[in-house]
Design a protein around this motif. Structure first.
Motif, PDB file in Angstrom:
ATOM      1  N   ILE A 182       0.837  -1.202   0.000  1.00  0.00           N
ATOM      2  CA  ILE A 182       0.000   0.000   0.000  1.00  0.00           C
ATOM      3  C   ILE A 182       0.870   1.249   0.000  1.00  0.00           C
ATOM      4  O   ILE A 182       0.577   2.221  -0.698  1.00  0.00           O
ATOM      5  CB  ILE A 182      -0.954  -0.015   1.212  1.00  0.00           C
ATOM      6  N   VAL A 228      -4.625   3.667  -3.260  1.00  0.00           N
ATOM      7  CA  VAL A 228      -4.352   3.493  -1.826  1.00  0.00           C
ATOM      8  C   VAL A 228      -5.627   3.086  -1.093  1.00  0.00           C
ATOM      9  O   VAL A 228      -5.619   2.164  -0.268  1.00  0.00           O
ATOM     10  CB  VAL A 228      -3.757   4.780  -1.218  1.00  0.00           C
ATOM     11  N   SER A 263      -6.335  -0.469   0.656  1.00  0.00           N
ATOM     12  CA  SER A 263      -6.647  -0.470   2.090  1.00  0.00           C
ATOM     13  C   SER A 263      -7.948  -1.210   2.366  1.00  0.00           C
ATOM     14  O   SER A 263      -8.062  -1.934   3.359  1.00  0.00           O
ATOM     15  CB  SER A 263      -6.746   0.960   2.611  1.00  0.00           C
TER      16      SER A 263
END
Length: 84
Positions: free
Chosen positions: A38, A52, A56
């Motif tokens: 990430i 991102v 996540s």
């Protein structure tokens, strides 16, 4: 004792899953870590916030699934801890 051990194991798994610094220091191939992957979406040219946030969300999926399947044990352990 079974609900308490189940709740403890879930909390320990969450703690181990969210670890960032220690595995990145110890592992030689730290590219295998989800958190390092990430972090690779953030660079000097700019941040790819869409990637991102998508990564996540996928990284949180195992935690959610484990909690959903073992929710009964967690709730039972927390309820029994208040009773004597």
């Amino acid at each position: 004792m079974k609900p308490a051990l189940a709740a403890l194991s879930i909390m320990m798994f969450i703690n181990a899953w969210n670890e960032y610094l220690w595995p990145s220091l110890v592992l030689r191939n730290s590219d295998a870590l989800v958190q390092i992957g990430i972090r690779s979406f953030m660079g000097a040219e700019g941040n790819n916030w869409g990637a991102v946030m998508a990564a996540s969300g996928l990284a949180c999926l195992p935690i959610f699934l484990i909690y959903i399947f073992l929710q009964r044990h967690v709730v039972d352990a927390f309820v029994r801890s208040g009773l004597k």
